[in-house]
Design a protein around this motif. Structure first.
Motif, PDB file in Angstrom:
ATOM      1  N   THR A  77     -18.073  28.170  63.227  1.00  0.00           N
ATOM      2  CA  THR A  77     -19.196  28.967  62.718  1.00  0.00           C
ATOM      3  C   THR A  77     -20.301  29.066  63.767  1.00  0.00           C
ATOM      4  O   THR A  77     -20.849  30.151  64.005  1.00  0.00           O
ATOM      5  CB  THR A  77     -19.746  28.350  61.418  1.00  0.00           C
ATOM      6  N   VAL A 104     -21.860  32.419  65.607  1.00  0.00           N
ATOM      7  CA  VAL A 104     -23.283  32.746  65.622  1.00  0.00           C
ATOM      8  C   VAL A 104     -23.776  32.889  67.064  1.00  0.00           C
ATOM      9  O   VAL A 104     -24.522  33.832  67.383  1.00  0.00           O
ATOM     10  CB  VAL A 104     -24.093  31.676  64.855  1.00  0.00           C
ATOM     11  N   VAL A 137     -25.377  36.330  68.478  1.00  0.00           N
ATOM     12  CA  VAL A 137     -26.736  36.365  69.046  1.00  0.00           C
ATOM     13  C   VAL A 137     -26.676  36.765  70.511  1.00  0.00           C
ATOM     14  O   VAL A 137     -27.508  37.544  71.008  1.00  0.00           O
ATOM     15  CB  VAL A 137     -27.464  35.024  68.823  1.00  0.00           C
TER      16      VAL A 137
END
Length: 121
Positions: free
Chosen positions: A108, A112, A116
């Motif tokens: 996870t 992310v 980003v």
């Protein structure tokens, strides 16, 4: 094959011989964990080698997380195999794999970081 020629002796020297199907299923699980570790290593190398237009800091962080977890998974696989085989031989409940939660968090976090990193490029 006698118990003193089987490796690891600590597993095979105690308890009763379980049904071969269960030992073979345990071995397949071990091999699946190894494939998972190899995939994480390959993903970490590919992410850093290819770049893919991701912000360099986020790309490096995601790559390092993948590489570290890819190196840790085979260690967990070995200990998990031993613990499960011992449980089968002694008729005790099967142990859990503690790295599964950590691995879920890492994957996870990598997702992310890449997201980003793409947004900030």
């Amino acid at each position: 094959m006698t118990d003193d020629t089987r490796f690891p002796r600590s597993v095979f020297s105690s308890g009763d011989e379980p049904d071969a199907r269960f030992s073979l299923a345990n071995e397949r699980t071990f091999l699946a964990w190894l494939r998972t570790g190899l995939a994480l290593l390959a993903g970490g190398v590919a992410l850093e080698a290819l770049g893919l237009g991701i912000h360099p800091g986020f790309r490096l962080a995601a790559s390092l997380l993948l590489l570290i977890s890819g190196a840790a998974v085979p260690v967990q696989a070995w200990y998990g195999w031993k613990r499960t085989e011992s449980a089968l031989r002694h008729g005790t409940p099967l142990p859990s794999a503690p790295l599964t939660v950590v691995l879920s968090v890492v994957v996870t976090a990598v997702g992310v970081l890449v997201l980003v990193g793409v947004l900030l490029r």
